[in-house]
Design a protein around this motif. Structure first.
Motif, PDB file in Angstrom:
ATOM      1  N   UNK A   3       0.946  -1.282   0.018  1.00 28.30           N
ATOM      2  CA  UNK A   3      -0.019   0.241  -0.213  1.00 28.30           C
ATOM      3  C   UNK A   3       1.027   1.214  -0.050  1.00 28.30           C
ATOM      4  N   UNK A   4       0.465   1.912  -1.253  1.00 30.03           N
ATOM      5  CA  UNK A   4       1.310   3.478  -0.776  1.00 30.03           C
ATOM      6  C   UNK A   4       0.623   5.025  -0.472  1.00 30.03           C
ATOM      7  N   UNK A   5       0.800   5.814   0.151  1.00 27.65           N
ATOM      8  CA  UNK A   5       0.343   6.754   0.277  1.00 27.65           C
ATOM      9  C   UNK A   5       0.656   8.173  -0.013  1.00 27.65           C
ATOM     10  N   UNK A   6       0.564   9.228  -0.637  1.00 29.04           N
ATOM     11  CA  UNK A   6       1.338  10.039  -1.546  1.00 29.04           C
ATOM     12  C   UNK A   6       0.260  11.203  -1.372  1.00 29.04           C
ATOM     13  N   UNK A   7       0.728  12.923  -0.949  1.00 26.63           N
ATOM     14  CA  UNK A   7       0.270  13.973  -1.388  1.00 26.63           C
ATOM     15  C   UNK A   7       0.808  14.261  -2.646  1.00 26.63           C
ATOM     16  N   UNK A   8       0.420  14.322  -4.159  1.00 30.74           N
ATOM     17  CA  UNK A   8       1.084  14.384  -5.812  1.00 30.74           C
ATOM     18  C   UNK A   8       1.409  16.264  -5.393  1.00 30.74           C
ATOM     19  N   UNK A   9       0.183  17.094  -4.362  1.00 31.01           N
ATOM     20  CA  UNK A   9       0.799  18.076  -5.183  1.00 31.01           C
ATOM     21  C   UNK A   9       0.614  18.732  -6.476  1.00 31.01           C
ATOM     22  N   UNK A  10      -1.018  19.025  -6.449  1.00 31.96           N
ATOM     23  CA  UNK A  10      -1.470  19.303  -7.621  1.00 31.96           C
ATOM     24  C   UNK A  10      -0.742  19.591  -8.810  1.00 31.96           C
TER      25      UNK A  10
END
Length: 266
Positions: A3-10
């Motif tokens: 599992x991976x979670x990431x805020x991709x910064x728009x």
């Protein structure tokens, strides 16, 4: 199961070059299921769709708010997405409460046909505001109710990922964890996967080591999470956790956040 979670910064910073760095990082990590926040989309393009095509994954996306104009593609939207190696049988979403009419927050759920049965996967992005716990607490209560509904009668425990903009010892995480106080929903206990990481690693996902954080006034913080419900017949037990996206790719930092990766028992 990875599992991976990431805020991709728009679409901030050198976003087109960052997209290449994001894709390269994901290809290296090789996750089975991803929860993404700050995923941009326009009438003709969508970051989640592009990444899914490159990696050969299924995807779903929920709009949180309009965030401007998208050049030749019209309106630009910001949202959250789930990508999966296995088919997404159903998706759902819920709006989260805010005290700002101009702010949109959403949680998106995907029921994934994983090898051992249905995996309920939820990702979200809570309000960013130092001292904003009073705004995030109602969001957490709404989120917990949503997760409990989506996780009913599934083979796997719920997996909740996201940029929660709250520290590990915050009221927000205490309510979701159900270990230091009564959980928001009776019986819903979400374990922080980082408890299975190297104890010497603080797990900062908002980190001044990041090339985009040189001028930040926010201290190094662990605000991005993979939370997992209690294992069901062994499925979903956390084996390990670590960070990813912690270095530039061809001279470009992928995002202003680091990603979190957890390996679970399938």
């Amino acid at each position: 199961m990875r599992i991976l979670t990431w805020n991709l910064w728009g679409r901030y910073g050198p976003w087109e070059r960052r997209q290449e760095a994001i894709a390269a990082t994901l290809a290296e990590v090789d996750p089975d299921v991803c929860g993404f926040q700050e995923v941009w989309g326009t009438r003709g393009r969508n970051l989640a769709a592009d990444l899914a095509e490159r990696l050969g994954l299924y995807w779903c996306w929920a709009i949180a708010a309009q965030s401007g104009r998208g050049d030749d593609d019209g309106d630009l939207f910001n949202g959250n997405a789930v990508l999966s190696r296995w088919p997404i049988a159903a998706q759902n979403e819920v709006r989260l409460p805010t005290d700002d009419p101009g702010e949109g927050r959403v949680a998106v759920a995907a029921r994934i046909d994983a090898p051992g049965g249905v995996l309920p996967m939820v990702t979200t992005h809570l309000t960013f505001r130092p001292g904003g716990s009073q705004v995030r607490l109602p969001q957490v209560r709404q989120l917990a109710s949503f997760v409990a509904e989506e996780a009913a009668d599934c083979a796997y425990p719920p997996v909740v990922t996201g940029d929660l903009n709250a520290e590990p010892d915050s009221d927000e995480l205490r309510l979701l964890g159900g270990l230091l106080t009564a959980p928001t929903v009776p019986g819903l206990v979400l374990l922080d996967a980082w408890r299975y990481a190297d104890p010497g690693d603080p797990g900062f996902t908002w980190d001044r080591r990041n090339g985009y954080q040189a001028d930040t006034m926010i201290p190094d913080s662990r605000i991005d999470y993979i939370l997992v419900g209690l294992a069901r017949q062994g499925r979903g037990r956390v084996r390990s956790a670590r960070l990813a996206g912690t270095a530039p790719v061809d001279g470009v930092w992928p995002s202003d956040h680091f990603a979190v990766v957890a390996d679970l028992r399938n």
